[in-house]
Design a protein around this motif. Sequence first.
Motif, PDB file in Angstrom:
ATOM      1  N   ILE A   1      -5.038  -0.185   0.747  1.00 63.66           N
ATOM      2  CA  ILE A   1      -5.376   0.988   2.063  1.00 63.66           C
ATOM      3  C   ILE A   1      -4.077   0.026   2.757  1.00 63.66           C
ATOM      4  O   ILE A   1      -3.507   1.218   3.637  1.00 63.66           O
ATOM      5  CB  ILE A   1      -6.653   0.500   2.554  1.00 63.66           C
ATOM      6  CG1 ILE A   1      -7.744   0.695   1.554  1.00 63.66           C
ATOM      7  CG2 ILE A   1      -6.879   1.137   4.041  1.00 63.66           C
ATOM      8  CD1 ILE A   1      -8.572   0.147   2.408  1.00 63.66           C
ATOM      9  N   GLY A   2      -3.675  -0.668   3.406  1.00 63.48           N
ATOM     10  CA  GLY A   2      -2.130  -0.762   4.141  1.00 63.48           C
ATOM     11  C   GLY A   2      -1.711  -2.293   4.052  1.00 63.48           C
ATOM     12  O   GLY A   2      -2.569  -3.154   3.385  1.00 63.48           O
ATOM     13  N   GLY A   3      -1.043  -2.576   4.075  1.00 63.36           N
ATOM     14  CA  GLY A   3      -0.304  -4.137   4.336  1.00 63.36           C
ATOM     15  C   GLY A   3      -0.306  -4.510   3.224  1.00 63.36           C
ATOM     16  O   GLY A   3       0.389  -3.217   1.986  1.00 63.36           O
TER      17      GLY A   3
ATOM     18  N   THR B   1      -2.249  -9.621   2.771  1.00 63.97           N
ATOM     19  CA  THR B   1      -2.801  -9.374   4.309  1.00 63.97           C
ATOM     20  C   THR B   1      -3.055  -7.605   3.930  1.00 63.97           C
ATOM     21  O   THR B   1      -2.402  -7.242   5.565  1.00 63.97           O
ATOM     22  CB  THR B   1      -1.152  -9.414   4.757  1.00 63.97           C
ATOM     23  OG1 THR B   1      -0.091  -8.491   5.093  1.00 63.97           O
ATOM     24  CG2 THR B   1      -0.569 -10.537   5.350  1.00 63.97           C
ATOM     25  N   SER B   2      -3.506  -7.168   3.313  1.00 62.96           N
ATOM     26  CA  SER B   2      -4.116  -5.350   3.406  1.00 62.96           C
ATOM     27  C   SER B   2      -5.386  -5.702   3.754  1.00 62.96           C
ATOM     28  O   SER B   2      -5.966  -6.809   3.828  1.00 62.96           O
ATOM     29  CB  SER B   2      -4.131  -5.246   1.728  1.00 62.96           C
ATOM     30  OG  SER B   2      -5.091  -6.178   0.879  1.00 62.96           O
ATOM     31  N   VAL B   3      -5.117  -4.600   4.424  1.00 65.86           N
ATOM     32  CA  VAL B   3      -6.503  -3.431   4.556  1.00 65.86           C
ATOM     33  C   VAL B   3      -7.606  -4.306   3.933  1.00 65.86           C
ATOM     34  O   VAL B   3      -8.726  -4.326   4.766  1.00 65.86           O
ATOM     35  CB  VAL B   3      -6.387  -2.535   5.625  1.00 65.86           C
ATOM     36  CG1 VAL B   3      -7.748  -1.827   6.166  1.00 65.86           C
ATOM     37  CG2 VAL B   3      -5.252  -2.655   6.085  1.00 65.86           C
ATOM     38  N   ARG B   4      -7.268  -3.631   2.214  1.00 66.36           N
ATOM     39  CA  ARG B   4      -8.550  -3.800   1.610  1.00 66.36           C
ATOM     40  C   ARG B   4      -8.598  -5.136   2.060  1.00 66.36           C
ATOM     41  O   ARG B   4     -10.457  -5.395   2.080  1.00 66.36           O
ATOM     42  CB  ARG B   4      -8.205  -3.912   0.501  1.00 66.36           C
ATOM     43  CG  ARG B   4      -9.300  -4.030  -1.041  1.00 66.36           C
ATOM     44  CD  ARG B   4      -9.261  -3.407  -2.143  1.00 66.36           C
ATOM     45  NE  ARG B   4      -7.970  -4.877  -2.833  1.00 66.36           N
ATOM     46  CZ  ARG B   4      -6.772  -4.703  -3.570  1.00 66.36           C
ATOM     47  NH1 ARG B   4      -7.553  -3.645  -4.670  1.00 66.36           N
ATOM     48  NH2 ARG B   4      -6.014  -5.811  -4.619  1.00 66.36           N
TER      49      ARG B   4
ATOM     50  N   CYS C   1       0.296  -8.189  -0.247  1.00 66.10           N
ATOM     51  CA  CYS C   1      -0.143  -9.139  -1.049  1.00 66.10           C
ATOM     52  C   CYS C   1       1.068  -9.058  -1.877  1.00 66.10           C
ATOM     53  O   CYS C   1       1.711  -8.615  -2.423  1.00 66.10           O
ATOM     54  CB  CYS C   1      -0.989  -8.172  -2.174  1.00 66.10           C
ATOM     55  SG  CYS C   1      -2.151  -9.944  -2.952  1.00 66.10           S
TER      56      CYS C   1
ATOM     57  N   ALA D   1       0.572  -1.537  -0.160  1.00 60.12           N
ATOM     58  CA  ALA D   1      -0.103   0.008  -0.633  1.00 60.12           C
ATOM     59  C   ALA D   1       1.222   1.537   0.064  1.00 60.12           C
ATOM     60  O   ALA D   1       0.522   1.831  -0.749  1.00 60.12           O
ATOM     61  CB  ALA D   1      -1.349  -0.105   1.062  1.00 60.12           C
TER      62      ALA D   1
ATOM     63  N   LYS E   1      -8.758  -7.773   4.738  1.00 55.09           N
ATOM     64  CA  LYS E   1      -8.992  -8.401   5.129  1.00 55.09           C
ATOM     65  C   LYS E   1     -11.172  -7.541   5.609  1.00 55.09           C
ATOM     66  O   LYS E   1     -11.732  -7.903   5.888  1.00 55.09           O
ATOM     67  CB  LYS E   1      -8.832  -7.080   6.809  1.00 55.09           C
ATOM     68  CG  LYS E   1      -7.373  -8.069   7.391  1.00 55.09           C
ATOM     69  CD  LYS E   1      -6.239  -7.224   8.244  1.00 55.09           C
ATOM     70  CE  LYS E   1      -5.316  -8.421   7.846  1.00 55.09           C
ATOM     71  NZ  LYS E   1      -4.192  -7.993   9.302  1.00 55.09           N
ATOM     72  N   LEU E   2     -11.505  -5.995   4.509  1.00 57.25           N
ATOM     73  CA  LEU E   2     -12.525  -5.585   5.167  1.00 57.25           C
ATOM     74  C   LEU E   2     -13.072  -6.190   4.219  1.00 57.25           C
ATOM     75  O   LEU E   2     -14.845  -6.415   4.186  1.00 57.25           O
ATOM     76  CB  LEU E   2     -12.485  -4.259   3.946  1.00 57.25           C
ATOM     77  CG  LEU E   2     -11.353  -3.245   5.386  1.00 57.25           C
ATOM     78  CD1 LEU E   2     -11.318  -1.820   4.346  1.00 57.25           C
ATOM     79  CD2 LEU E   2     -12.662  -3.201   6.283  1.00 57.25           C
TER      80      LEU E   2
END
Length: 177
Positions: free
Chosen positions: A148-150, A162-165, A152, A114, A167-168
Amino acid sequence: MSELATIARPYAEALFRVARTGNLAAWSDLVSEMAAVAALPDVKTFADNPRLTDRQIVETFLSLLKSKVSGEAKNFVGMLVENDRLTLLPEISAQFHTLKNAAQGAADAEITSAFELTDAQMKDLVATLEKKLGRKLNPSVKVDGALIGGVCVAVGDEMLDTSVRAKLQRMYIVLAS
């Protein structure tokens, strides 16, 4: 696409056998450069011109390369041109690098982050991934703010997201079901 892979395979295997007897790293760089040049639209158009002789195509193609080309490499390019396979070089290159990685017990890792990673972060991430996967990795990094964060990571057909996307998205699936 699978047809191209099938046609390119014997060329990649033959080139790899030749490269193993010499400097594999130099051959790898040369094959990558040849693939990049062969993928250019103008080069494809030039190679498909029926008014040009095979020799003209080979000489022009070789003149576009920055690397020093050995006699074996010239013969390889000549064979590709003679068989109307010059445009297969990107696929031949991909298969060549797969063979090289397999011989070295390594793999290519495409890391998408990210944010821009520092050298220390990159080194730690690669070390952790190598330990987890049990092989040496050849990383390439790109930045995608949509994560967003993390990070891939794609290694062959293995994917670690392990990205925020991600997880969302998992949270949305759980809440929507």
